[in-house]
Enzyme design. Structure first.
Site, PDB file in Angstrom:
ATOM      1  N   ASP A   1       0.841  -1.208   0.000  1.00  0.00           N
ATOM      2  CA  ASP A   1       0.000   0.000   0.000  1.00  0.00           C
ATOM      3  C   ASP A   1       0.878   1.261   0.000  1.00  0.00           C
ATOM      4  O   ASP A   1       0.562   2.248  -0.676  1.00  0.00           O
ATOM      5  CB  ASP A   1      -0.937  -0.005   1.217  1.00  0.00           C
ATOM      6  CG  ASP A   1      -1.795  -1.262   1.254  1.00  0.00           C
ATOM      7  OD1 ASP A   1      -2.265  -1.681   0.180  1.00  0.00           O
ATOM      8  OD2 ASP A   1      -1.975  -1.832   2.345  1.00  0.00           O
TER       9      ASP A   1
ATOM     10  N   HIS B   1      -4.829  -3.940   5.793  1.00  0.00           N
ATOM     11  CA  HIS B   1      -4.527  -4.207   4.373  1.00  0.00           C
ATOM     12  C   HIS B   1      -5.723  -4.872   3.695  1.00  0.00           C
ATOM     13  O   HIS B   1      -5.678  -6.040   3.336  1.00  0.00           O
ATOM     14  CB  HIS B   1      -3.268  -5.071   4.237  1.00  0.00           C
ATOM     15  CG  HIS B   1      -2.973  -5.437   2.812  1.00  0.00           C
ATOM     16  ND1 HIS B   1      -2.618  -4.499   1.858  1.00  0.00           N
ATOM     17  CD2 HIS B   1      -3.033  -6.614   2.147  1.00  0.00           C
ATOM     18  CE1 HIS B   1      -2.459  -5.090   0.691  1.00  0.00           C
ATOM     19  NE2 HIS B   1      -2.716  -6.384   0.836  1.00  0.00           N
TER      20      HIS B   1
HETATM   21  N1  LIG Z   1       0.133  -8.620   1.860  1.00  0.00           N
HETATM   22  C1  LIG Z   1      -0.009  -8.235   0.602  1.00  0.00           C
HETATM   23  O1  LIG Z   1       0.086  -7.040   0.274  1.00  0.00           O
HETATM   24  C2  LIG Z   1      -0.235  -9.244  -0.467  1.00  0.00           C
HETATM   25  C3  LIG Z   1      -0.552 -10.535  -0.142  1.00  0.00           C
HETATM   26  N2  LIG Z   1      -0.762 -11.485  -1.114  1.00  0.00           N
HETATM   27  C4  LIG Z   1      -1.086 -12.835  -0.665  1.00  0.00           C
HETATM   28  O2  LIG Z   1       0.079 -13.667  -0.725  1.00  0.00           O
HETATM   29  C5  LIG Z   1      -0.314 -15.031  -0.811  1.00  0.00           C
HETATM   30  C6  LIG Z   1       0.492 -15.757  -1.881  1.00  0.00           C
HETATM   31  O3  LIG Z   1       0.200 -15.234  -3.155  1.00  0.00           O
HETATM   32  P1  LIG Z   1       0.882 -15.856  -4.480  1.00  0.00           P
HETATM   33  O4  LIG Z   1       2.334 -15.995  -4.278  1.00  0.00           O
HETATM   34  O5  LIG Z   1       0.393 -15.073  -5.618  1.00  0.00           O
HETATM   35  O6  LIG Z   1       0.212 -17.317  -4.493  1.00  0.00           O
HETATM   36  P2  LIG Z   1       0.756 -18.642  -5.213  1.00  0.00           P
HETATM   37  O7  LIG Z   1      -0.350 -19.629  -5.208  1.00  0.00           O
HETATM   38  O8  LIG Z   1       1.385 -18.289  -6.507  1.00  0.00           O
HETATM   39  O9  LIG Z   1       1.909 -19.119  -4.248  1.00  0.00           O
HETATM   40  C7  LIG Z   1       1.662 -19.605  -2.978  1.00  0.00           C
HETATM   41  C8  LIG Z   1       2.704 -20.645  -2.655  1.00  0.00           C
HETATM   42  O10 LIG Z   1       2.480 -21.095  -1.324  1.00  0.00           O
HETATM   43  C9  LIG Z   1       2.693 -22.495  -1.315  1.00  0.00           C
HETATM   44  N3  LIG Z   1       2.019 -23.068  -0.160  1.00  0.00           N
HETATM   45  C10 LIG Z   1       0.702 -23.104   0.073  1.00  0.00           C
HETATM   46  N4  LIG Z   1       0.460 -23.721   1.243  1.00  0.00           N
HETATM   47  C11 LIG Z   1       1.663 -24.064   1.753  1.00  0.00           C
HETATM   48  C12 LIG Z   1       2.092 -24.731   2.927  1.00  0.00           C
HETATM   49  N5  LIG Z   1       1.211 -25.172   3.823  1.00  0.00           N
HETATM   50  N6  LIG Z   1       3.403 -24.902   3.129  1.00  0.00           N
HETATM   51  C13 LIG Z   1       4.304 -24.482   2.215  1.00  0.00           C
HETATM   52  N7  LIG Z   1       3.958 -23.848   1.083  1.00  0.00           N
HETATM   53  C14 LIG Z   1       2.665 -23.653   0.854  1.00  0.00           C
HETATM   54  C15 LIG Z   1       2.134 -22.979  -2.648  1.00  0.00           C
HETATM   55  O11 LIG Z   1       2.627 -24.258  -2.995  1.00  0.00           O
HETATM   56  C16 LIG Z   1       2.609 -21.880  -3.578  1.00  0.00           C
HETATM   57  O12 LIG Z   1       3.870 -22.159  -4.114  1.00  0.00           O
HETATM   58  C17 LIG Z   1      -1.820 -15.013  -1.078  1.00  0.00           C
HETATM   59  O13 LIG Z   1      -2.507 -15.286   0.110  1.00  0.00           O
HETATM   60  C18 LIG Z   1      -2.086 -13.581  -1.527  1.00  0.00           C
HETATM   61  O14 LIG Z   1      -3.391 -13.158  -1.280  1.00  0.00           O
HETATM   62  C19 LIG Z   1      -0.659 -11.170  -2.434  1.00  0.00           C
HETATM   63  C20 LIG Z   1      -0.325  -9.893  -2.808  1.00  0.00           C
HETATM   64  C21 LIG Z   1      -0.131  -8.818  -1.869  1.00  0.00           C
HETATM   65  O1  LIG Z   2      -5.524  -7.994  -3.674  1.00  0.00           O
HETATM   66  C1  LIG Z   2      -5.048  -9.109  -3.390  1.00  0.00           C
HETATM   67  O2  LIG Z   2      -5.696 -10.144  -3.254  1.00  0.00           O
HETATM   68  C2  LIG Z   2      -3.577  -9.168  -3.144  1.00  0.00           C
HETATM   69  C3  LIG Z   2      -3.192  -8.012  -2.296  1.00  0.00           C
HETATM   70  O3  LIG Z   2      -3.332  -8.036  -1.102  1.00  0.00           O
HETATM   71  C4  LIG Z   2      -2.825  -6.784  -2.981  1.00  0.00           C
HETATM   72  O4  LIG Z   2      -2.521  -6.779  -4.184  1.00  0.00           O
HETATM   73  O5  LIG Z   2      -2.811  -5.746  -2.304  1.00  0.00           O
END
Ligand SMILES: NC(=O)C1=CN([C@@H]2O[C@H](COP(=O)(O)OP(=O)(O)OC[C@H]3O[C@@H](n4cnc5c(N)ncnc54)[C@H](O)[C@@H]3O)[C@@H](O)[C@H]2O)C=CC1
Ligand SMILES: O=C([O-])CC(=O)C(=O)O
Length: 376
Positions: free
Chosen positions: A204, A231
């Site tokens: 953000d 967030h």
């Molecule tokens: N805080 C923020 O600003 C943001 C948060 N996110 C969040 O981050 C998370 C991940 O997003 P992506 O990388 O795009 O997803 P993704 O699906 O591409 O990657 C997630 C990874 O976590 C692994 N995984 C899942 N459960 C697991 C476990 N129990 N132990 C070990 N590995 C495990 C999967 O195998 C995968 O490789 C989502 O929850 C998403 O909403 C995404 C963007 C911004």
């Molecule tokens: O929007 C989502 O699901 C992932 C996230 O938290 C972001 O991009 O800020």
């Protein structure tokens, strides 16, 4: 024109003002990330958590994913990192082998497991957690709670058991509810250090700087907008009245900016049309927060980042994102909400009920799971 001698280096942007952010360290020219960072990794303790005196060991859980891979790359490029431990339930070996060929000091090891405890046994300085399911179009972040609470619960439990002194940086959504999950688990184990648990709302801050840079035709690296709240949606609250350089944005233009910021994640989810959410900007944002934490651990002062943390700043909210001064052991000082104008106060007050609900969801989950106490 780029000269042949061009090197990409860290930009020290912000001496003495409300920000610490620098580009992730790339290349070898930056003093901040040189091998001369205080305390080099000694042979005798390289398999243990190295604390502020040594190059940190960092575990990335979910390192095979859309965020995990570019984040691991950015961390690998930072020469002040001693070791990267890459963990995923998917086969982690290939990504780890690939990264390990980059000529930077961080040693790369890997675990293919769903049990984070396997990777944390030696103790690590920082755990970065981007494991879990991302949104698809039409979903709210809170819809991810049922899928993602468990991985945060398991990670916190493993951290309490094997590496309780780690700093935990939670990227997994919904941040507003899963940070309370982690903290409740650690609290029940008697291992919670609230100064060391961070919910990543850095994206953000990154987006706010980018959007204000566009609106004001300013280099976005020079823009700092303090972020408060949480967030998700309306809980993302920018404090434009305290931005640097100062910005005058009022009426519809201000509403448009706030809406754009609050919906930025959703806009990416829609644009990716079923193929996940923000990954690259999040990897950058995660590395920015992680590098800020490392720089503060290694003695740099004036490192400030906003993050969603355990908080006693506002009586009704046990967790709140505010600007934080970072130090050797995580949060040195919570800089609080500070002065807000009427518009910002109104945004904040409207978000409070949602933020309370988000926290209650996380706390309820931990109770239902039995609290996270080890039975052995
Ligand atoms: N805080 C923020 O600003 C943001 C948060 N996110 C969040 O981050 C998370 C991940 O997003 P992506 O990388 O795009 O997803 P993704 O699906 O591409 O990657 C997630 C990874 O976590 C692994 N995984 C899942 N459960 C697991 C476990 N129990 N132990 C070990 N590995 C495990 C999967 O195998 C995968 O490789 C989502 O929850 C998403 O909403 C995404 C963007 C911004
Ligand atoms: O929007 C989502 O699901 C992932 C996230 O938290 C972001 O991009 O800020």
């Amino acid at each position: 024109m780029f000269s042949a001698a061009l090197r990409i280096t860290v930009l020290p942007l912000t001496k003495g003002r409300l920000s610490s952010h620098v580009l992730p360290a790339i290349g070898t020219t930056s003093a901040r990330f040189s091998g001369k960072a205080p305390g080099c990794l000694s042979k005798s303790n390289k398999s243990k958590s190295s604390g502020s005196q040594n190059k940190p060991r960092i575990a990335v859980i979910g390192a095979c994913g859309g965020i995990g891979q570019p984040l691991a790359l950015l961390l690998k490029l930072n020469p002040s990192i001693g070791e990267l431990i890459l963990v995923d339930k998917d086969n982690m070996a290939g990504v780890a082998a690939d990264l390990s060929h980059i000529e930077t000091p961080a040693k790369v090891s890997h675990f293919t497991t769903q049990n984070p405890g396997d990777a944390l046994k030696g103790g690590v300085d920082i755990i970065v957690l981007p494991a879990g399911v991302p949104r698809k179009p039409g979903m709210k972040r809170s819809d991810l709670f049922v899928s993602n609470a468990k991985v945060v619960y398991d990670t916190a439990k493993a951290m309490g058991e094997h590496s309780p002194d780690s700093i935990l940086l939670i990227i997994t959504n919904p941040v507003n509810s899963v940070v309370p999950v982690a903290c409740e688990v650690l609290k029940n184990q008697g291992k919670l250090n609230p100064k060391k648990i961070f919910g990543a709302s850095t994206l953000d801050s990154v987006r706010a700087a980018t959007f204000i840079g566009e609106i004001t035709n300013t280099d976005p690296r020079e823009v700092v907008v303090p972020l408060i709240g949480g967030h998700s949606g309306t809980t993302i609250i920018p404090l434009l009245s305290r931005s640097h350089p100062s910005v005058t944005l009022e009426g519809e233009k201000r509403d448009e900016f706030v809406k754009k910021l609050q919906n930025a994640g959703t806009a990416v989810v829609q644009a990716k049309a079923g193929k996940g959410s923000a990954t690259l900007a999040m990897a950058y944002a995660g590395s920015r927060l992680c590098f800020g934490i490392i720089r503060a651990m290694q003695g740099e002062s004036n490192v400030v980042e906003s993050a969603y943390v355990v908080s006693d700043i506002y009586p009704e909210l046990k967790y709140l994102a505010t600007p934080l001064l970072l130090g050797k052991n995580g949060i040195e000082k919570n800089l609080g909400l500070g002065k807000m104008n009427d518009y910002e106060t109104d945004l904040f007050c409207k978000a409070v009920p949602q933020m309370k609900k988000d926290v209650a969801l996380g706390e309820k989950y931990v109770k239902e799971q039995g609290g996270g106490k080890s039975i052995c």
